[in-house]
Design an enzyme around this catalytic site. Structure first.
Site, mmCIF file in Angstrom:
data_model
loop_
_atom_site.group_PDB
_atom_site.id
_atom_site.type_symbol
_atom_site.label_atom_id
_atom_site.label_comp_id
_atom_site.label_asym_id
_atom_site.label_seq_id
_atom_site.Cartn_x
_atom_site.Cartn_y
_atom_site.Cartn_z
ATOM 1 C CB CYS A 42 -9.365 4.869 0.403
ATOM 2 S SG CYS A 42 -7.705 5.274 0.993
ATOM 3 C CB THR A 43 -6.678 0.001 2.127
ATOM 4 O OG1 THR A 43 -5.552 0.757 1.658
ATOM 5 C CG2 THR A 43 -7.140 -0.965 1.058
ATOM 6 C CG HIS A 44 -4.977 5.192 4.310
ATOM 7 N ND1 HIS A 44 -4.451 4.732 3.124
ATOM 8 C CD2 HIS A 44 -3.911 5.611 5.058
ATOM 9 C CE1 HIS A 44 -3.138 4.874 3.146
ATOM 10 N NE2 HIS A 44 -2.780 5.404 4.307
ATOM 11 C CG ASP B 152 -1.827 1.225 1.307
ATOM 12 O OD1 ASP B 152 -2.421 1.558 0.262
ATOM 13 O OD2 ASP B 152 -1.947 1.860 2.373
ATOM 14 C CB SER B 153 0.241 4.784 -0.701
ATOM 15 O OG SER B 153 -0.951 4.919 0.052
ATOM 16 C CB CYS C 258 -3.145 0.375 -2.443
ATOM 17 S SG CYS C 258 -3.203 2.084 -3.009
ATOM 18 C CG ASN C 259 -9.553 0.658 -2.677
ATOM 19 O OD1 ASN C 259 -10.471 -0.053 -3.067
ATOM 20 N ND2 ASN C 259 -9.205 0.703 -1.405
ATOM 21 C CB THR C 260 -4.849 4.633 -5.484
ATOM 22 O OG1 THR C 260 -5.658 5.214 -4.458
ATOM 23 C CG2 THR C 260 -4.503 5.668 -6.508
ATOM 24 C CE1 TYR D 37 2.583 5.109 -3.699
ATOM 25 C CE2 TYR D 37 1.262 3.187 -4.275
ATOM 26 C CZ TYR D 37 2.477 3.738 -3.914
ATOM 27 O OH TYR D 37 3.580 2.925 -3.780
ATOM 28 N N GLY D 38 -3.019 8.800 -4.290
ATOM 29 C CA GLY D 38 -4.302 9.275 -4.848
ATOM 30 C C GLY D 38 -4.204 10.305 -5.960
ATOM 31 C CD GLU E 91 -0.091 7.020 6.039
ATOM 32 O OE1 GLU E 91 0.979 7.109 6.658
ATOM 33 O OE2 GLU E 91 -0.471 5.958 5.495
#
Ligand code: DGL
Length: 280
Positions: free
Chosen positions: A185-187, A10-11, A74-76, A42-43, A153
């Protein structure tokens, strides 16, 4: 091969929401996780750039850990790079969007589905397309909410400030009649409490990580890749291209596992891993 680890990328810390589901469903599997915090977010980046980063990370995890399966947590990066990575790598590659879209379709009763994600994922239109491909009766309302990545984050998950930012960010979903909201979004599952507070308890929140972990179990069985050494101590290795202490704080809070101690890795090392692969 069967006792090699599952790789996740992931980012940043977002993919830990997928890792947690995998560790819960597959407690004997070894895992190796890389958070590319040095290049987060990354978005806003182009699909070509995100694909290049994903390729480097996959090369590194394969060279260093011989991963048997890659989860693009990571979806992006899934939106940008999944078909490319599936075509290029000799191991199974799983993304989060298709499982997330299916879980959204299964959850909705009124066929009004909301999706919150990064700008890159919304722009890709992948969630809307995949949800409609699974059931064309659905209507999808997508909103980019990148400010939620920053909150996650910063480990600012439940403060009054976090609630205010989340409420503002999801305001466009008010009065749209959605009964289901996909956390695209995985966040975002890290902010579940604040998101639920903002959209109201009647809206069902979907964490694509849960369905992704289920897809991984099926794939391991299908490819005969599940770890067969049940007495083997499961290990989890973590890397970050950012600040390891910051990564550890959130990861230790989020995962119910032995203390996390992320290993710092430089972006140059990831770039080199890719160059070595190209030279093969
Ligand atoms: N966690 C990532 C996702 O699922 C993206 C966050 C970012 O780097 O913008 O899309």
């Amino acid at each position: 091969m069967r006792n090699d680890p599952i790789g996740l990328m992931d980012s940043g810390v977002g993919g830990l929401t997928v890792l947690k589901e995998i560790q819960r469903l597959l407690p004997t599997e070894k895992t190796v996780y890389l958070g590319d915090q040095g290049r987060l977010p990354y978005g806003p980046r182009s699909a070509a750039e995100v694909t290049a980063f994903t390729r480097q990370i996959a090369a590194y995890l394969r060279q260093k850990h011989h991963i048997k399966l890659l989860v693009i947590a990571c979806n992006t990066a899934t939106a940008a790079a999944l078909p490319t990575m599936q075509a290029e790598l000799p191991i199974p590659v799983v993304g989060v969007i298709s499982p997330g879209a299916r879980a959204g379709v299964q959850a909705t009763r009124n066929h009004q589905i909301g999706v919150i994600a990064t700008a890159g994922t919304v722009k890709s239109d992948q969630y809307r397309q995949q949800i409609l491909a699974k059931d064309a009766r659905n209507t999808v309302v997508s909103v980019a909410t990148p400010e939620l990545v920053t909150l996650a984050e910063q480990n600012d998950l439940v403060s009054a400030h976090a609630q205010e930012v989340v409420t503002q960010a999801v305001a466009p979903l008010k009065n749209q009649g959605i009964d289901t909201l996909v956390l695209g979004c995985t966040h975002f599952p890290l902010l579940r409490q604040a998101i639920q507070g903002a959209v109201g308890s009647a809206v069902h929140l979907v964490n694509p990580g849960t369905a992704t972990a289920a897809a991984v179990t099926t794939l391991l069985d299908y490819w005969n890749l599940a770890n067969d050494q049940s007495n083997d101590q499961p290990t989890a290795v973590y890397y970050t291209t950012g600040d390891a202490d910051r990564f550890d704080r959130l990861a230790n809070q989020w995962l119910n596992r032995t203390p996390v101690q992320a290993i710092p890795v430089t972006i140059q090392t990831l770039e080199r891993a890719m160059q070595t692969t190209e030279g093969e």
